[in-house]
Design an enzyme around this catalytic site. Structure first.
Site, PDB file in Angstrom:
ATOM      1  N   HIS A  97       0.476  88.791  20.311  1.00 42.06           N
ATOM      2  CA  HIS A  97       0.516  88.656  21.813  1.00 42.06           C
ATOM      3  C   HIS A  97      -0.707  88.967  22.341  1.00 42.06           C
ATOM      4  O   HIS A  97      -1.677  89.384  21.758  1.00 42.06           O
ATOM      5  CB  HIS A  97       1.836  89.254  22.124  1.00 42.06           C
ATOM      6  CG  HIS A  97       1.956  90.846  22.315  1.00 42.06           C
ATOM      7  ND1 HIS A  97       0.770  91.481  22.819  1.00 42.06           N
ATOM      8  CD2 HIS A  97       2.658  91.541  21.513  1.00 42.06           C
ATOM      9  CE1 HIS A  97       1.146  92.840  22.320  1.00 42.06           C
ATOM     10  NE2 HIS A  97       2.143  92.797  21.529  1.00 42.06           N
ATOM     11  N   HIS A 129      -2.482  92.291  21.999  1.00 38.22           N
ATOM     12  CA  HIS A 129      -3.375  92.468  20.874  1.00 38.22           C
ATOM     13  C   HIS A 129      -4.873  91.896  21.069  1.00 38.22           C
ATOM     14  O   HIS A 129      -5.705  92.377  20.884  1.00 38.22           O
ATOM     15  CB  HIS A 129      -2.788  91.669  19.625  1.00 38.22           C
ATOM     16  CG  HIS A 129      -1.592  92.208  18.960  1.00 38.22           C
ATOM     17  ND1 HIS A 129      -0.331  91.505  18.951  1.00 38.22           N
ATOM     18  CD2 HIS A 129      -1.166  93.580  18.593  1.00 38.22           C
ATOM     19  CE1 HIS A 129       0.687  92.194  18.461  1.00 38.22           C
ATOM     20  NE2 HIS A 129       0.175  93.526  18.115  1.00 38.22           N
ATOM     21  N   CYS A 161      12.702 106.984  15.432  1.00 37.42           N
ATOM     22  CA  CYS A 161      12.611 105.542  15.929  1.00 37.42           C
ATOM     23  C   CYS A 161      11.959 105.026  14.830  1.00 37.42           C
ATOM     24  O   CYS A 161      10.939 105.050  14.758  1.00 37.42           O
ATOM     25  CB  CYS A 161      11.966 105.590  17.342  1.00 37.42           C
ATOM     26  SG  CYS A 161      11.856 104.030  17.787  1.00 37.42           S
ATOM     27  N   CYS A 203       8.924 102.995  16.360  1.00 35.48           N
ATOM     28  CA  CYS A 203       7.685 103.886  16.586  1.00 35.48           C
ATOM     29  C   CYS A 203       7.190 104.220  15.111  1.00 35.48           C
ATOM     30  O   CYS A 203       5.886 105.132  14.892  1.00 35.48           O
ATOM     31  CB  CYS A 203       7.833 104.968  17.399  1.00 35.48           C
ATOM     32  SG  CYS A 203       8.309 104.549  18.996  1.00 35.48           S
ATOM     33  N   CYS A 206      14.543 106.179  22.764  1.00 30.52           N
ATOM     34  CA  CYS A 206      13.048 106.077  22.638  1.00 30.52           C
ATOM     35  C   CYS A 206      12.239 105.861  23.743  1.00 30.52           C
ATOM     36  O   CYS A 206      12.629 104.752  24.561  1.00 30.52           O
ATOM     37  CB  CYS A 206      12.649 105.189  21.193  1.00 30.52           C
ATOM     38  SG  CYS A 206      10.882 105.024  21.342  1.00 30.52           S
ATOM     39  N   HIS A 243      10.775 102.267  23.164  1.00 35.16           N
ATOM     40  CA  HIS A 243      11.500 100.913  22.824  1.00 35.16           C
ATOM     41  C   HIS A 243      12.985 101.018  23.403  1.00 35.16           C
ATOM     42  O   HIS A 243      13.558  99.968  23.482  1.00 35.16           O
ATOM     43  CB  HIS A 243      11.805 100.967  21.007  1.00 35.16           C
ATOM     44  CG  HIS A 243      10.660 100.976  20.475  1.00 35.16           C
ATOM     45  ND1 HIS A 243       9.816 101.790  20.018  1.00 35.16           N
ATOM     46  CD2 HIS A 243       9.926  99.619  20.225  1.00 35.16           C
ATOM     47  CE1 HIS A 243       8.746 101.003  19.190  1.00 35.16           C
ATOM     48  NE2 HIS A 243       8.835 100.040  19.515  1.00 35.16           N
ATOM     49  N   LYS A 246       7.294  94.152  30.583  1.00 33.92           N
ATOM     50  CA  LYS A 246       6.873  94.715  29.260  1.00 33.92           C
ATOM     51  C   LYS A 246       7.137  93.639  28.189  1.00 33.92           C
ATOM     52  O   LYS A 246       7.704  93.055  28.050  1.00 33.92           O
ATOM     53  CB  LYS A 246       7.696  95.799  28.884  1.00 33.92           C
ATOM     54  CG  LYS A 246       7.141  96.833  28.393  1.00 33.92           C
ATOM     55  CD  LYS A 246       7.793  98.204  27.636  1.00 33.92           C
ATOM     56  CE  LYS A 246       7.429  98.742  26.607  1.00 33.92           C
ATOM     57  NZ  LYS A 246       8.172  99.928  26.298  1.00 33.92           N
ATOM     58  N   LYS A 266      10.553  91.679  22.752  1.00 32.78           N
ATOM     59  CA  LYS A 266      11.245  90.626  21.943  1.00 32.78           C
ATOM     60  C   LYS A 266      11.304  89.826  22.987  1.00 32.78           C
ATOM     61  O   LYS A 266      11.259  88.554  22.599  1.00 32.78           O
ATOM     62  CB  LYS A 266      12.552  91.260  21.378  1.00 32.78           C
ATOM     63  CG  LYS A 266      12.462  91.844  20.161  1.00 32.78           C
ATOM     64  CD  LYS A 266      13.607  91.314  19.283  1.00 32.78           C
ATOM     65  CE  LYS A 266      13.115  91.048  17.784  1.00 32.78           C
ATOM     66  NZ  LYS A 266      13.206  92.211  16.979  1.00 32.78           N
TER      67      LYS A 266
HETATM   68 ZN    ZN Z   1      10.494 103.820  19.481  1.00 39.95          ZN
END
Ligand code: ZN
Length: 544
Positions: free
Chosen positions: A20, A23, A129, A132, A146, A149, A303, A306
């Site tokens: 994305h 990156h 997690c 992570c 988390c 996430h 953010k 997904k």
């Molecule tokens: Zn996480």
């Protein structure tokens, strides 16, 4: 200035999904630094790659019903292809599951820490997690979830290998406070120091083979355990240099390099600024010299996750395909601040490209080349203004310093000349500080000054006066056009690390190596504001 040896790395992303725009940010920043160091004559190695050994890849493959190797191969190929799509110049790309240099390096690193007495087995219970690949303490969770996430971590109980991180707290602190390990921006450095001062606990560095589902690198001498994926992934910065295979590259680019620079996102700060240096201290190897931490991009205010994953208008391949690599690189460099998150939208990308590249630089080059054609049949009559060849040589990293000689700049070009004189040092200073916005800003000063100079001198009026018999106007026209063409050539050279494709087009448009300039052709056509939704995919996203 003596040439330095500079080793630059990006982090290696998990390949459980596609790339994305976030990156792309880190890759482009690293590429600019590499190109900049190369052109000032430094010896540079730029490295990127993919983190293939994550449990997330195993889970993603299972979800798709394909083998982990197949998923990793496919997605790692897509990441490697960003080299072309984003005009990146990395020298090496490591894939941790298949590169023959990686496993021996990770194993050597493990054995070196074991020899220092820093690895031991212990039973452990914790909250893990998978997203992570990290254990969390209760206090680190946000409402039980988390912090990265937003999902609850899983309780895990097993016997693992542990690394004696606690042993390195004061040594690590010393490295950072002394500046031998420089962490930028300063707020991130303080965050790391705060974390160290809060007390470092030993951390688990292996997983049971069953929990890793057999994927990853086994613990040397312990067939029941797989090396923690973060240990494995962090190792890439030296395994790729042949740390485990006896290559000279390791000495050349790590132990003897003047700068060892990691670019990382804020979410992986602790791994890079605490765990990784501690592992290196334990193994008796030099630490990185600089860690630059960038913040995150959001997309349309959200953010990246997904829901905003690739296909929702932030896939760098799609974006460069539609708007061109120059527009994408330019937005990332010119609009993303050094500190703080930035919001990406396609409209901002288009707006910035049109304002700077089409109306600013593109219009300048087009006006100048057209004027040389309409009034001089494409021939530049004036001798090069003083310093031009020196600036061009400096910007191109030529070992010849270039001559400072040349015709005087026109008296009224003071503002333009000042911007040209300021840019090289301003760019160097900004990039040493990882401030890409300030660097592009310094270059853009030249564009603005040059456009102002066209407006102020009105070369078309000079041409008309010359045709009416005013010889002095003709001589002045030559001097003005000479200065403007030189400014465009210097701009092409200056802009090269930031937008290499555009730089090449500007350089070609303003080259009179054949005695005349090429016919005017837009170097950056204006992007038409798009109709939304522009693609079927976007329509789908809106519909759901
Ligand atoms: Zn996480």
């Amino acid at each position: 200035m003596t040439a330095k040896r500079v080793y630059l790395s990006t982090t290696i992303p998990y390949v459980n999904s596609h790339a994305h725009i976030g990156h792309a940010l880190e890759l482009v920043q690293a590429d600019v630094l590499a190109r900049h160091h190369r052109r000032i004559g430094d010896d540079v190695r730029l490295q990127s790659g993919t983190d293939d050994n994550s449990l997330k890849n195993v889970l993603a493959a299972a979800e798709e019903g394909i083998s982990t190797r197949e998923l990793v191969q496919r997605n790692a190929d897509a990441f490697a292809s960003l080299r072309e799509h984003l005009s990146l110049s990395f020298d090496d790309f490591i894939r941790t599951s298949s590169d023959p240099r990686h496993r021996p390096g990770v194993e050597r690193l493990w054995r070196a820490c074991e020899a220092s007495g820093d690895l031991y087995r212990k039973g452990y219970e914790g909250l893990y997690c998978v997203g992570c690949e990290q254990f969390y303490t209760e206090s680190e969770l946000v409402e039980g979830n988390c912090p990265e996430h937003g999902v609850p971590p899983q309780p895990i109980a097993e016997e693992n290998w542990f690394f004696r991180l606690s042993k390195y707290a004061s040594q690590l602190r010393d490295e950072i406070v002394s500046g031998r390990l420089r962490i930028e921006p300063a707020s991130r450095r303080n965050e790391v120091l705060g974390f160290i001062d809060g007390g470092l606990e030993d951390f688990s560095v292996s997983r049971s083979v069953a929990r890793a589902r057999g994927w990853g690198i086994g613990v040397p001498g312990d067939p029941t355990q797989v090396i923690y994926v973060w240990w494995d992934a962090l190792g890439n910065y030296i395994t790729s240099l042949g740390y485990g295979t006896g290559s000279q590259d390791y000495q050349r680019w790590w132990t003897e390099a003047d700068q060892r620079v990691h670019l990382v996102g804020k979410g992986v700060l602790r791994f890079h600024a605490v765990y990784w240096p501690a592992i290196l201290l334990s193994a008796g190897e030099p630490l990185p010299t600089k860690i630059f931490v960038h913040d995150y991009l959001t997309v349309d205010g959200r953010k990246i996750g997904k829901s905003t994953g690739s296909g929702a208008g932030n896939d760098p391949v799609e974006l460069t395909g539609t708007y061109g690599v120059d527009a994408v690189r330019w937005w990332l460099l010119r609009d993303v601040p050094r500190v703080g998150d930035a919001d990406f939208t396609v409209d901002r990308l288009i707006g910035r490209a049109n304002e700077d590249l089409a109306n600013g630089l593109g219009n300048l080059v087009n006006r100048v080349v057209s004027l040389v054609h309409s009034s001089r049949d494409g021939v530049i009559r004036a001798a090069r203004p003083a310093g031009t060849s020196r600036w061009l040589a400096a910007a191109a990293g030529s070992s010849q310093s270039g001559s400072a000689a040349g015709q005087d700049w026109p008296d009224d070009a003071v503002g333009l000349l000042a911007a040209i004189e300021r840019a090289p040092a301003a760019v160097s200073t900004a990039l040493a500080d990882f401030d890409f916005r300030a660097a592009t800003g310094a270059i853009f000063e030249i564009v603005e000054q040059a456009n102002r100079y066209v407006d102020a001198t009105q070369p078309w009026h000079l041409a008309r006066a010359e045709r009416a018999g005013d010889a002095a106007a003709g001589a002045r026209l030559d001097a003005v056009l000479g200065a403007l063409v030189a400014a465009c050539q210097i701009l092409a050279a200056q802009i090269w690390p930031f937008a290499p494709d555009l730089a090449a087009r500007v350089a070609a448009a303003c080259s009179d190596s054949a005695g005349v300039l090429p016919e005017p052709r837009p170097v950056f056509p204006r992007i038409e504001p798009r109709k939304y939704p522009a693609t079927a995919k976007e329509a789908e996203v809106i519909a759901c």
